[in-house]
Design a protein around this motif. Sequence first.
Motif, PDB file in Angstrom:
ATOM      1  N   GLU A  47      13.850  11.535  -2.455  1.00 40.16           N
ATOM      2  CA  GLU A  47      12.604  12.140  -3.107  1.00 40.16           C
ATOM      3  C   GLU A  47      11.845  11.155  -3.880  1.00 40.16           C
ATOM      4  O   GLU A  47      10.734  10.968  -3.750  1.00 40.16           O
ATOM      5  N   THR A  48      12.831  10.267  -4.345  1.00 42.38           N
ATOM      6  CA  THR A  48      12.190   8.953  -4.942  1.00 42.38           C
ATOM      7  C   THR A  48      11.276   8.187  -4.357  1.00 42.38           C
ATOM      8  O   THR A  48      10.356   7.355  -4.392  1.00 42.38           O
ATOM      9  N   LEU A  49      12.164   7.871  -3.059  1.00 43.98           N
ATOM     10  CA  LEU A  49      11.529   7.125  -2.055  1.00 43.98           C
ATOM     11  C   LEU A  49      10.006   7.490  -1.602  1.00 43.98           C
ATOM     12  O   LEU A  49       9.220   6.949  -1.444  1.00 43.98           O
ATOM     13  N   THR A  50      10.203   8.667  -1.439  1.00 49.64           N
ATOM     14  CA  THR A  50       8.765   9.559  -0.843  1.00 49.64           C
ATOM     15  C   THR A  50       7.680   9.417  -1.936  1.00 49.64           C
ATOM     16  O   THR A  50       6.603   9.112  -1.732  1.00 49.64           O
ATOM     17  N   GLU A  51       8.011   9.567  -3.265  1.00 47.51           N
ATOM     18  CA  GLU A  51       6.994   9.310  -4.070  1.00 47.51           C
ATOM     19  C   GLU A  51       6.633   7.924  -4.479  1.00 47.51           C
ATOM     20  O   GLU A  51       5.335   7.550  -4.558  1.00 47.51           O
ATOM     21  N   VAL A  52       7.602   6.812  -4.414  1.00 45.63           N
ATOM     22  CA  VAL A  52       7.330   5.455  -4.379  1.00 45.63           C
ATOM     23  C   VAL A  52       6.332   5.024  -3.240  1.00 45.63           C
ATOM     24  O   VAL A  52       5.205   4.190  -3.628  1.00 45.63           O
ATOM     25  N   PHE A  53       6.700   5.253  -2.051  1.00 47.23           N
ATOM     26  CA  PHE A  53       5.805   4.905  -0.921  1.00 47.23           C
ATOM     27  C   PHE A  53       5.050   5.903  -0.579  1.00 47.23           C
ATOM     28  O   PHE A  53       4.993   6.694   0.468  1.00 47.23           O
ATOM     29  N   CYS A  54       3.998   5.944  -1.323  1.00 47.04           N
ATOM     30  CA  CYS A  54       2.764   7.281  -1.202  1.00 47.04           C
ATOM     31  C   CYS A  54       1.689   6.658  -0.223  1.00 47.04           C
ATOM     32  O   CYS A  54       0.565   6.512  -0.544  1.00 47.04           O
ATOM     33  N   LEU A  55       1.908   6.113   0.997  1.00 50.99           N
ATOM     34  CA  LEU A  55       0.975   5.784   1.910  1.00 50.99           C
ATOM     35  C   LEU A  55       0.587   6.872   2.667  1.00 50.99           C
ATOM     36  O   LEU A  55       1.562   7.852   2.680  1.00 50.99           O
ATOM     37  N   PRO A  56      -0.530   7.090   3.381  1.00 48.58           N
ATOM     38  CA  PRO A  56      -0.559   8.001   4.164  1.00 48.58           C
ATOM     39  C   PRO A  56       0.129   7.763   5.670  1.00 48.58           C
ATOM     40  O   PRO A  56       0.413   6.870   6.093  1.00 48.58           O
ATOM     41  N   PRO A  57       0.694   9.104   6.002  1.00 47.12           N
ATOM     42  CA  PRO A  57       1.554   9.207   7.043  1.00 47.12           C
ATOM     43  C   PRO A  57       0.871   8.435   8.526  1.00 47.12           C
ATOM     44  O   PRO A  57      -0.402   8.518   8.506  1.00 47.12           O
ATOM     45  N   SER A  58       1.593   8.107   9.183  1.00 54.36           N
ATOM     46  CA  SER A  58       0.962   7.289  10.547  1.00 54.36           C
ATOM     47  C   SER A  58       0.371   8.195  11.181  1.00 54.36           C
ATOM     48  O   SER A  58      -0.606   7.852  12.222  1.00 54.36           O
ATOM     49  N   ASN A  59       0.669   9.458  11.260  1.00 51.86           N
ATOM     50  CA  ASN A  59       0.203  10.462  12.269  1.00 51.86           C
ATOM     51  C   ASN A  59      -1.049  11.113  11.682  1.00 51.86           C
ATOM     52  O   ASN A  59      -1.927  11.881  12.438  1.00 51.86           O
ATOM     53  N   VAL A  70       2.194   0.113  10.465  1.00 54.65           N
ATOM     54  CA  VAL A  70       3.125   1.166   9.904  1.00 54.65           C
ATOM     55  C   VAL A  70       4.417   0.521   9.161  1.00 54.65           C
ATOM     56  O   VAL A  70       4.921  -0.662   9.424  1.00 54.65           O
ATOM     57  N   LEU A  71       4.762   1.056   8.130  1.00 53.69           N
ATOM     58  CA  LEU A  71       5.793   0.624   7.151  1.00 53.69           C
ATOM     59  C   LEU A  71       6.704   1.703   7.092  1.00 53.69           C
ATOM     60  O   LEU A  71       6.744   2.693   6.956  1.00 53.69           O
ATOM     61  N   ASP A  72       8.017   1.070   7.652  1.00 52.63           N
ATOM     62  CA  ASP A  72       9.227   1.898   7.726  1.00 52.63           C
ATOM     63  C   ASP A  72      10.130   1.524   6.625  1.00 52.63           C
ATOM     64  O   ASP A  72      10.534   0.158   6.447  1.00 52.63           O
ATOM     65  N   VAL A  73      10.689   2.563   5.881  1.00 50.30           N
ATOM     66  CA  VAL A  73      11.525   2.058   4.584  1.00 50.30           C
ATOM     67  C   VAL A  73      12.708   2.645   4.583  1.00 50.30           C
ATOM     68  O   VAL A  73      12.635   3.961   4.888  1.00 50.30           O
ATOM     69  N   LEU A  74      13.939   2.343   4.470  1.00 47.94           N
ATOM     70  CA  LEU A  74      15.198   2.799   4.280  1.00 47.94           C
ATOM     71  C   LEU A  74      15.707   2.416   3.278  1.00 47.94           C
ATOM     72  O   LEU A  74      16.017   1.087   2.957  1.00 47.94           O
ATOM     73  N   ILE A  75      16.870   3.187   2.622  1.00 45.44           N
ATOM     74  CA  ILE A  75      17.889   2.864   1.773  1.00 45.44           C
ATOM     75  C   ILE A  75      19.171   2.685   2.643  1.00 45.44           C
ATOM     76  O   ILE A  75      19.730   3.687   2.962  1.00 45.44           O
ATOM     77  N   SER A  76      19.446   1.330   2.769  1.00 44.06           N
ATOM     78  CA  SER A  76      20.588   0.958   3.663  1.00 44.06           C
ATOM     79  C   SER A  76      21.920   1.218   2.806  1.00 44.06           C
ATOM     80  O   SER A  76      23.097   1.330   3.473  1.00 44.06           O
ATOM     81  N   LEU A 152      16.659   1.044 -10.192  1.00 46.22           N
ATOM     82  CA  LEU A 152      16.618   0.077  -9.490  1.00 46.22           C
ATOM     83  C   LEU A 152      15.792   0.157  -8.174  1.00 46.22           C
ATOM     84  O   LEU A 152      15.215  -0.711  -7.574  1.00 46.22           O
ATOM     85  N   LEU A 153      15.548   1.491  -7.716  1.00 39.73           N
ATOM     86  CA  LEU A 153      14.885   1.722  -6.454  1.00 39.73           C
ATOM     87  C   LEU A 153      13.332   1.214  -6.749  1.00 39.73           C
ATOM     88  O   LEU A 153      12.744   0.880  -5.982  1.00 39.73           O
ATOM     89  N   TYR A 154      12.961   1.693  -8.136  1.00 39.26           N
ATOM     90  CA  TYR A 154      11.436   1.228  -8.409  1.00 39.26           C
ATOM     91  C   TYR A 154      11.545  -0.317  -8.482  1.00 39.26           C
ATOM     92  O   TYR A 154      10.378  -0.619  -8.075  1.00 39.26           O
ATOM     93  N   ILE A 155      12.427  -0.963  -9.062  1.00 34.86           N
ATOM     94  CA  ILE A 155      12.280  -2.406  -9.049  1.00 34.86           C
ATOM     95  C   ILE A 155      12.230  -2.770  -7.608  1.00 34.86           C
ATOM     96  O   ILE A 155      11.551  -3.708  -7.366  1.00 34.86           O
ATOM     97  N   GLY A 156      13.115  -2.534  -6.821  1.00 29.80           N
ATOM     98  CA  GLY A 156      13.115  -3.014  -5.478  1.00 29.80           C
ATOM     99  C   GLY A 156      11.933  -3.032  -4.555  1.00 29.80           C
ATOM    100  O   GLY A 156      11.709  -3.527  -4.062  1.00 29.80           O
ATOM    101  N   SER A 157      11.678  -1.560  -4.906  1.00 26.46           N
ATOM    102  CA  SER A 157      10.177  -1.216  -4.231  1.00 26.46           C
ATOM    103  C   SER A 157       9.083  -2.125  -4.560  1.00 26.46           C
ATOM    104  O   SER A 157       8.179  -2.481  -3.633  1.00 26.46           O
ATOM    105  N   GLU A 158       8.900  -2.369  -5.929  1.00 27.60           N
ATOM    106  CA  GLU A 158       7.837  -3.313  -6.296  1.00 27.60           C
ATOM    107  C   GLU A 158       7.957  -4.666  -5.631  1.00 27.60           C
ATOM    108  O   GLU A 158       6.995  -5.226  -5.184  1.00 27.60           O
ATOM    109  N   LYS A 159       9.119  -5.154  -5.584  1.00 31.14           N
ATOM    110  CA  LYS A 159       9.397  -6.551  -4.890  1.00 31.14           C
ATOM    111  C   LYS A 159       8.958  -6.218  -3.281  1.00 31.14           C
ATOM    112  O   LYS A 159       8.560  -7.119  -2.740  1.00 31.14           O
ATOM    113  N   VAL A 160       9.321  -5.097  -2.789  1.00 34.21           N
ATOM    114  CA  VAL A 160       8.848  -5.056  -1.133  1.00 34.21           C
ATOM    115  C   VAL A 160       7.638  -4.958  -1.164  1.00 34.21           C
ATOM    116  O   VAL A 160       6.926  -5.598  -0.336  1.00 34.21           O
ATOM    117  N   PHE A 161       6.916  -4.317  -1.919  1.00 35.99           N
ATOM    118  CA  PHE A 161       5.485  -4.285  -1.909  1.00 35.99           C
ATOM    119  C   PHE A 161       4.644  -5.569  -2.127  1.00 35.99           C
ATOM    120  O   PHE A 161       3.753  -6.048  -1.563  1.00 35.99           O
TER     121      PHE A 161
END
Length: 168
Positions: A47-59, A70-76, A152-161
């Motif tokens: 749910e948090t991943l969906t909130e953070v990466f609020c880009l329009p869907p590819s479809n 297209v950006l694919d993101v996963l918590i590995s 930690l997810l927010y901090i990591g997402s900011e670095k990814v962006f």
Amino acid sequence: MLKNIFKKEKPRVYLGTLAVVPRTGIKKSFDSWDLTRVVELDGKLKETLTEVFCLPPSNSRIEVLESDLVLDVLISEFQLGAALLPEILFPILWRPKVTLVSKLSNLNSGKTKRVLAVTEKMPWAGFFSRLLTFQGLIGLRPSFNVNDLEKLLYIGSEKVFTKLKNSI
């Protein structure tokens, strides 16, 4: 004037797949002594991943451009962190951690432009300050929870962006 002629237009970025990889290994069993906690962790992180990466869907794109990405993101990998096993009071020291893996690729051709992995861990000072509370030491409540992983997810997402923005 010449600057505008040679200025390259930035490509549009759409959202592909967001996922949380199911956990395996021994640390999973330490984090999952309460099974409701495991479901809460996986669901809340997705749910948090969906909130953070609020880009329009590819479809959802209407006009097809050759430069669309297209950006694919996963918590590995993630771990909640542990201090004491509640049943045997055995000290285990590992910090909360989240690893994000992202792939930026061309939406039309599928050719990968950039793959990026970012790992965020709770700093040692924060880890020990949470660990050494009275409630944490005697086991009245878990020392770490899903909110720690979300931070930690927010901090990591900011670095990814930031890194992906620089590579486009």
